[in-house]
Structure formats: C-alpha cells, structure tokens
Design an enzyme around this catalytic site. Structure first.
Site, PDB file in Angstrom:
ATOM      1  N   ILE A  10     -13.456  -0.692   7.953  1.00  0.00           N
ATOM      2  CA  ILE A  10     -14.677  -1.495   8.097  1.00  0.00           C
ATOM      3  C   ILE A  10     -14.413  -2.718   8.967  1.00  0.00           C
ATOM      4  O   ILE A  10     -15.135  -3.714   8.897  1.00  0.00           O
ATOM      5  CB  ILE A  10     -15.233  -1.897   6.718  1.00  0.00           C
ATOM      6  N   GLY A  68      -7.508  -1.726  -0.159  1.00  0.00           N
ATOM      7  CA  GLY A  68      -7.525  -0.618   0.791  1.00  0.00           C
ATOM      8  C   GLY A  68      -6.251  -0.453   1.587  1.00  0.00           C
ATOM      9  O   GLY A  68      -5.698   0.653   1.668  1.00  0.00           O
ATOM     10  N   ILE A 126       3.485  -7.595   5.423  1.00  0.00           N
ATOM     11  CA  ILE A 126       2.301  -7.543   6.281  1.00  0.00           C
ATOM     12  C   ILE A 126       2.468  -6.350   7.220  1.00  0.00           C
ATOM     13  O   ILE A 126       3.398  -6.292   8.029  1.00  0.00           O
ATOM     14  CB  ILE A 126       2.153  -8.858   7.065  1.00  0.00           C
ATOM     15  N   LEU A 127       1.567  -5.381   7.085  1.00  0.00           N
ATOM     16  CA  LEU A 127       1.744  -4.097   7.773  1.00  0.00           C
ATOM     17  C   LEU A 127       1.531  -4.242   9.275  1.00  0.00           C
ATOM     18  O   LEU A 127       2.255  -3.662  10.076  1.00  0.00           O
ATOM     19  CB  LEU A 127       0.773  -3.066   7.180  1.00  0.00           C
ATOM     20  N   GLU A 160      -9.302 -10.497   1.394  1.00  0.00           N
ATOM     21  CA  GLU A 160     -10.112 -11.350   0.517  1.00  0.00           C
ATOM     22  C   GLU A 160      -9.391 -12.649   0.184  1.00  0.00           C
ATOM     23  O   GLU A 160     -10.028 -13.655  -0.120  1.00  0.00           O
ATOM     24  CB  GLU A 160     -10.497 -10.566  -0.743  1.00  0.00           C
TER      25      GLU A 160
END
Lengths: 212, 742
Positions: free
Chosen positions: B481, B524, B626-627, B702
């Site tokens: 999204i 997610g 952190i990807l 978030e």
C-alpha cells in the site's frame, strides 16, 4: 422539461442548457437530464503526448475522464474530481492544470502531455528517475501528478513566473526548497513523501542548471 | 515453518541484499503511471458499466420512500439497485453497520442506492434524480455529551470494573493509584481531546466487480486480501471459494482499506443486476461519512511523581464512541509499556454514537494516545523542573513491562533513541523557559516525545517458483500500500536463494495466491518477509532433495549452491515450486514486541499571526532489523507528516445537530501539503529483535506517527508558553494568549 421537477433536476437541466449555448457545434439532443433522451455530445480533437485523438464526447466528460476512460491513459489519476488534490495534473500547451476541472470539449486543438508522455519504465524522464532514486513516492497514486507538476514547476521558475514566497515579486524567482514547496503545494501526497519529493526535484533542477 | 523460539544466527546476519538501501522495484511503473490501480483495469473488464453510489442524507432513521422511476428513465441507465429493495447484506470483519440494504439508515452517507449506466456522467446524473423521503430519528452525535463522565474525578473509584478482563473497556489496575497519586509531591492532571480524523488516502475506495456464473471477481483496492475474501463471502452469503480479490496496487489505505467497504459490495450487487462488470469509485465527498474514520477521544492523564521525577502513580483514561458502543479508539495502548511506576490505572471507555463508524487508522490508539501522554510528560517535566529528555530517562523501566506483569521486553532501546536523538538534534541548545527564543517575528521552540508502537506478528504464507531459466517468482496475497512490500519481499527471496534482485519477480495482492499477513497493524513487513523466507527454505530443501544435499547446511549465493566441497548451479534441478508459511508460536506471548522512537521537533510561531511552521523534525527509531532503509525511512517520514497533520490541522468537524462530518472532502479536511513539511531526518538504530521473526525485523510504518505530534505540541509550548490541550492546535485556540509583541 417538466415543471414539477426537483431542484436538483432543474439545476442539472440548466447546466446542460448553458453547455449548449456555449457549444454551437454540439449535437443538441436534450434539454434535461431526466427526459430519457441521450445527452449532448460533440466532437473534439487534440493531441495527447504527440498523438492525435479524435473523440465524440458527452459534453460533461472532463479532460481527466477523457484520458482515463476514453483513451485508457490511466496514468493520470482521479483522487478527488474537485481540484483539491492535484493527482490529475497534466500539461496543456505546456501549462499544468487539474484535468478534472476542465471539460474535454474545451480542449479543441490543444497539446496535452500526460505522465505517459514523459517517459516509460524502460526510458524514464529525468524527473521520473529522480523520484525513483529519492523514493519520492510510496503508494504511487499521487505520483504522476506530482511528477507532471514538478516538471511544470521548473519551467515556471525558468519562465520567471512569481510565487507567494518570493520577497520581491518583480525579481526573477530562484530555485530553492521554499519555492518548490510553495509551487508544489497543490499536489497532496497523503503518504507524506514531501521531503523526498523536494530532494528529487532539486536534483533535476540542479542538473538542469548545470546543463544550461 | 514454525517460529517457536528466538532466532539464532542465520543468513540475515551476514546479509548482502536485505538491509541495503534499495530503490523500489515497482518504482518505474509507479512513476510512469503504468502501475494499474483498481479502477483502471480496462485489461480485465473492457465492457464494465459505471456505478455511482447515492449516500443517505440523514444520520439516523428510515427511508420512508425511494422513487427511482425518473432515474431509471434517464439516458444510459442500465440498472438501479435500491437499498429498500434488498435485504441488508451481512457484516464482514470490521463492519459495524451493514454496507448496503434495507430501509434503516445507520449513519450519514450510508450507501442507499447504486445506479449503473453506460458512462460515468450518465450514472452520476441519474443518481441525482433519485428522490428519497426519510423519517429522521434523533441520535447521539456529540462525544462530550455522550460521555458526560469523561475527565471526571470519580472515574478512579472502580466504576466499570469487574467486566471481561479481555475487554478494552475494563480498567486495568496495578497497585493503588488513588493513594499513590494523592501522596505524590508533584502532580499533573490534564485532559486532552483529539478529533475524528479521516484517512484521506488519495486513491478513493474503488472496485470493478464481475460475475462468471457463481464466481465473483473483485479488482479492488484492499489492504487485507484473505480477510476481505472471507468477509465478502459472508456479506453476500456465498461460498468463500467463489470469491476472488485482486489488489496488485493500492493507492494508500492507512487502515481505510483493511475491510470491505461499500464500493465492493455495491459493485458486486450491481454487476449481478446489470449482468456485466460494474466499476465504482467512491466519489471523494462520500468517503469521510460513508467509510470509516479515526474516532475522536477525550483523554485524562494523571501523573504523580517524586521531586526526582520518578513516576509513582500513572493513570490514563480514554473515552471514545462508535455506532456499536464497543469498538473505540484506545488511546491508552502505549501507557502500560512506556514508563515505570508502581501504581497504575488505564481504562478505555467506549460510548454509543450515531456518527459514521469509527475504525482503525494508522496506529489506532497509540497515534492519539501519544498526543496526550507525551504532552503530559512535558507538563511533568516542567512541574519537576527537569529536562524532558532526562525525565523520560529517569522513568525507564527495569525488568518486566510495568503495566503488563509477567511480560518482558523483547528488545527496547528507547534511552538510546532519546539520547542519540538529543545529541543529533542539538537539544542542549533548547531554552527551557517558554517564549524566550525569538528569531525576528518568530517565536521558536523545541519539543521532544518518546514513541512506542506494538510490533505484532501474523502468520503469513507464500509460494516461490524457480523457473528453468533461473528467474524466481514469488506469489503471495500480501499487499503493497506504499509500504515497499514488493521490494522487501524481493530482497528476502534474493537473499535466501542467493540471487541478484533483478532475478526475482514478485506478484502480490491476488487471493489466488497463498494468504499472507496483509498490510495492517505494522505487522506486514516483518510477517510477510518471514513467510517468504519460509517458502524459500522449503524450495531450498526441495532442490536439495533433488540434487542430494542437505539444504539447511548449504550456501546459496550468486546463483550457485555450495554444500561441502560440492557445487551446483541453482537451476540444476530444473524448474521447482514450493509453498510454505510462517506461524508464530506462543513463546512470543511472554514478550512485549514493540518498536520505539525518540521524536524531536522545532517550530516557529509567528508572534503576530500565530501561524505555526515546523522547522525541523527528527526521528530516531529502534525497530529491529531494517529490511530496506530507503523505503523504511519513507514510511517513517510519511507517518511524521500524518502526525504533523494530526497535531496542527486535521479534524473532521461534527455537525452535532445532523450527525455528519461537515468537511467531507480534501478542501475542507486539511492535510499537510508540501509547504507544511520541512526536510525530515530519520535515524535507525542498528538493532535486531530475535524474538520477532527469523529476519529479526519489526514494522516501522506506524511507529512514525506515534510521538511526532506531541513533540510538535511541546515545541509550540516551548515557543509560546501556551499549552493547548485540544487538538488540532489551530491558531484560533491560542492567538489571544500570545505574548505581547514589543
């Protein structure tokens, strides 16, 4: 038109009548929306990204919907349909507009540039490449409008068109972040990529200046 | 793959692709306008008719008559579905009111008819010809009136106790708050209000629905494919296997597209009636009242502390309202976790309101909870004479989570976020005396806030297919999204299979693919990449079985496999498919999996006009591995923008007479624009959380909205000396209190 109609129907009918008086070439077929007769349509021709388009359109069709629904150029986005978000920004004869606020039949003979006309996935426009490099987007829905607006913004500054944030509106505007933020404020990004968008535009502006 | 214990050392600890700043692989499509969003699928439904929804013009009552005769005769009209002619549809997940059907009106702009015509213009014009008579009944539209005890003194007397301990509404008590608060030498007791807010994503809710016999396909814009597939079946009373959703691109959601909405239901009903595909986008002025919004809150916070700033008593009570009187906005969510304190009370009370339904918006609960708690902490800092950063450090918990006995922190580095943030931001230059810093006509101030957002995990599956030419295709119903799912999933698969990123193709959002975690609750990224990892491990084992090696001990790198002294090309076993998912074990329940941040802001307030401008923003984040630092940073800056909106301008204005949100478009509902947002800085601490997933990753999308609004509010106080506790902090609320201009 029936006289016991609702106020809404009266307004809709009046709108159609106005369109008729302003469009002598229209195929006048109706005086009201509720009469069961087809709506007024008229031919219009313009170019989109250099390609000629000849359409027979309901006079109520916006330029935005002509692009998206009739020419299937869906890169131009509909966010609000009311000129409030900027997602539908395209360039008409080199000037950016909200295509949702303009009827397609107003554009006889115009040259329209959409996001599809700037570059392709295989051959990105410098502004598109800068947005990718600086991650100047997230969901991507406002992005075509942001990019069209950014390209037009740089042209407006180059052309000396003043803005609200200039101290002296008679002086030539300069490239800086404040100018970009002011001039881009008609394009809402709800994902909040603004900080990156300004960096992307700045990179293109600087390379333009370097090339000049 | 079962994840039943914290991850040990694994391939992600020496990652070559994961963790590297990587431009989005879907970027060239999105920047050229060639990524297809829901309403744009001319490819799949070239003959779709246009649907247009009519919304109810009352907030509560009944449709006494609906006349569609004139609309039916209007040019181009194909079909009309009128709510009074249809039994109310079932409720799917997250639906408080039925999305269509029947004569009862539950909220303003509830869908009551859908007109289908050959063109959009015809459908819109015909919808305006429907005449509706209503019997209007009174409703409860004003939270302050519906929750008369909000902020009242008697709320700590045990009223409301004794209910279901799992209920959001049952107060949670530890120690003896009342006595400890009464005895505390320093006290803060303040009530804050936050308004209803709208997600205002730029792509409206949109669906193309098509029936093939009993089978329904929805090309739609939805964050949670598996939830919504089963919800759609429930709503329409059809078999789940007869529903397919496809959402490859989603133009923003922020929670608004977690659940099925009226566009999908009306398109499905209308397509059935019309006998051909129907496309519907909710017209912008319908969205705020037709769909869901973030609930308004009233929050009372009481902090009792010693003169050393250590909290001895902490109470956070929140009131909100909803149509069902049950599912509210729990502003207390972060309070059990953030700070120490032996005596505690949290309560989230929900009252009945007849406004449109409230539901999850980005960081539901915490986003507005921080606007209260983190300003109360600023007030406590002033009351104790302490620096706001030092006050927070003084209240760092040791051991268990103070508000969740028996629960440990999986990983928490809030003190680093605050101290490293303070250093980087130049916090030492802040003048603690409010209203003391001038820059020409501007009053300048700095503010800080801590941030916490839970990092839940959800089971998530994927299918990976190695093609004979070495291209790896990943299929999962996970959604992107704007979060960067395409890219981090490709990175995960590339890392695990030892392929370059451009040899991985990712297909998302189709309910025909294995069910993933979906995009919600900040779970997610961590969950879906874990699921893709599980599928890739299954593929590695399958290849190992074919070629005769132990895959878990082998190295997959550069398109080759090495096991001991043997080596193969990845494609030596030919085309292979594997499917698996990740399931998270109960061991995680012993931990509070959370993400943390130190948020800093500098603002300038015009001494003459009261206009507030944000000058700088910084977030230092502690969110596990952190990807993709590039898209993760974008998630955080975007959330900071939304936080700035919540602090300074966003408010759905309630007409308490007629029960609607008045400013229901993007002109009236103000969100930040370019000029409102300065350059933003984000720092990710180099931390990993082995309790979370095999990748030791957590979400960030978030976390970024939890705290920056409070930092801005605290900066305005530091700039002006005026404390406004009623959000948004618009200048009308403090203009008359600005310091005298010399």
């Amino acid at each position: 038109m029936a006289f016991n109609t609702t106020r809404r129907a009266m307004l809709a009918g009046s709108g159609a009548a106005v369109a008729l008086t302003q469009a002598p070439g229209a195929h006048a077929q109706s005086t009201g929306a509720g009469g069961g007769t087809p709506p007024s349509s008229m031919p219009v021709s313009f170019t989109v990204n250099g390609t000629a388009a000849e359409l027979e359109l309901d006079t109520r069709v916006t330029l935005l919907d002509a692009l998206r629904e009739h020419l299937e150029l869906t890169g131009t986005k509909k966010g609000c349909d009311h000129g409030q978000c900027g997602a539908c920004t395209v360039m008409v004869n080199g000037t950016r507009i909200n295509s949702c606020l303009s009827l397609a039949v107003q554009h006889q003979g115009d040259e329209i540039t959409t996001i599809e006309g700037l570059g392709t996935p295989e051959d990105l426009h410098p502004m598109q490449a800068a947005f990718v490099k600086h991650d100047g987007y997230q969901c991507g829905y406002c992005t075509p409008g942001q990019i069209c607006s950014a390209v037009a913004t740089l042209a407006e500054i180059r052309a000396g068109i003043p803005s609200h944030v200039q101290g002296d509106i008679t002086a030539a505007p300069v490239f800086n972040a404040a100018e970009l933020r002011e001039r881009m404020s008609g394009n809402i990004c709800r994902c909040g990529a603004y900080s990156n968008i300004v960096e992307a535009i700045t990179e293109v502006a600087n390379s333009d200046l370097g090339a000049a | 793959m079962d994840f039943n214990q914290p991850a040990g050392t694994n391939l992600f600890d020496n990652a070559r692709v994961i963790g590297k700043p990587t431009p989005r692989i879907d970027g060239p499509l999105k920047t050229t306008g060639t990524a297809p969003y829901a309403y744009e699928r001319h490819d799949v439904a070239p003959d779709a008719a246009y649907g247009y929804i009519l919304g109810a013009a009352i907030a509560k009552g009944r449709i006494s008559a609906m006349n569609v005769a004139e609309a039916r005769r209007a040019p181009g009209v194909v079909a009309i579905v009128a709510a009074p002619d249809v039994a109310p549809v079932g409720k799917g997940m997250g639906n408080v009111a039925p999305l269509f059907g029947g004569s009862d009106v539950a909220h303003y702009h509830q869908a009551i008819a859908v007109v289908v015509a050959e063109t959009f213009e015809q459908a819109r014009a015909a919808a305006a010809l429907i005449r509706v008579d209503y019997d209007r009944t009174p409703g409860a539209f004003d939270l302050a009136r519906a929750a008369p005890h909000a902020g009242a003194e008697e709320q700590d007397d045990g009223a409301g106790d004794g209910g279901d301990p799992q209920s959001q509404q049952t107060p949670k008590r530890i120690g003896d708050f009342a006595d400890a608060f009464a005895a505390a030498p320093v006290k803060v007791d303040a009530t804050y209000t936050t308004p209803d807010e709208s997600h205002a994503m730029i792509e409206p809710h949109a669906t193309i629905a098509g029936w093939d016999g009993d089978k329904l396909t929805l090309w739609t814009s939805n964050q949670m494919i598996a939830w919504s597939k089963s919800s759609m079946a429930k709503i329409l009373g059809i078999a789940e296997e007869n529903v397919r959703l496809d959402s490859p691109y989603i133009g923003g959601g922020f929670g608004s597209k977690l659940f099925v909405r009226a566009d999908a239901v009306c398109a499905a009903l209308a397509a059935k009636e019309a006998g051909r595909p129907v496309k519907i986008a909710l017209q912008r002025p319908l969205i705020a009242n037709n769909t869901a919004h973030r609930h308004a809150t009233i929050q009372r916070i009481r902090l009792g502390a010693g003169r050393d700033g250590r909290i001895t008593a902490i109470a956070h009570e929140c009131w909100s309202g909803n149509l069902d009187g049950q599912s509210g906005e729990d502003g207390t969510a972060q309070t059990p976790v953030l700070y120490a304190g032996a005596n505690r009370l949290v309560a989230s009370r929900v009252t009945h309101l007849d406004l449109p339904e409230g539901n999850a918006m980005r960081a539901p609960g915490e986003a507005v909870g921080h606007l209260a708690l983190e300003v109360a902490m600023d007030e406590l800092a002033e009351a104790t004479g302490m620096d706001p950063v030092a006050l927070r450090l003084a209240n760092e918990p040791t051991g268990e989570v103070p508000g969740k006995p028996g629960t440990r922190y999986s990983e928490r580095n809030l003190t680093r976020c605050l101290t490293e943030g303070a250093e980087r931001f130049g916090w030492a230059r802040r003048n603690a005396r409010p209203g003391a810093v001038r820059d020409g006509r501007w009053l300048v101030g700095m503010g800080v806030a801590a941030g916490y957002r839970g990092a839940p995990t959800q089971k998530s599956a994927a299918r990976v297919r190695l093609e004979a030419d070495g291209l790896l295709v990943v299929e999962t119903d996970m959604t992107d999204i704007g979060t960067g799912s395409y890219t981090i999933i490709a990175q995960t698969a590339a890392e695990t299979m030892g392929l370059p990123l451009d040899r991985v193709s990712v297909r998302l959002g189709d309910s025909a693919f294995p069910a993933a975690a979906g995009s919600g609750g900040q779970w997610g990224a961590a969950s879906s990449t874990a699921g893709v990892y599980a599928a890739c491990v299954a593929l590695r084992r399958k290849i190992g079985e074919q070629l005769g090696f132990a895959a878990d001990d082998a190295t997959f790198a550069d398109g080759r496999i090495t096991a001991g002294d043997r080596s193969w090309a990845l494609t030596d076993a030919g085309a292979q498919v594997a499917e698996d998912g990740i399931a998270f074990g109960d061991f995680q329940k012993g931990y509070d999996l959370g993400t943390y941040a130190g948020h800093f802001a500098e603002v300038a307030v015009d001494a003459f006009t009261g206009v507030t401008r944000i000058r700088r923003m910084l977030a230092v984040c502690d969110a596990g591995r952190i990807l993709n630092p590039m898209s993760a940073r974008s998630q955080v800056i975007g959330a900071m923008v939304m936080a700035a909106g919540g602090a300074l301008m966003e408010e759905l204005v309630v007409d308490t007479r007629f029960g609607l949100f008045v400013n229901h478009d993007l002109a009236g509902y103000e969100v930040p624009v370019h000029l409102d947002i300065p350059h933003q800085e984000v720092v990710f601490l180099d931390t990993v959380d082995p309790v979370s997933t095999p990748l030791k990753a957590k979400g960030v999308g978030e976390l970024g909205i939890c705290g920056p609004g409070a930092a801005i509010a605290n900066a305005i106080y530091n700039a002006t000396g005026i404390r406004v506790r009623e959000y948004p902090l618009t200048l009308d609320k403090y203009l008359d209190q600005l310091p005298q201009v010399a």
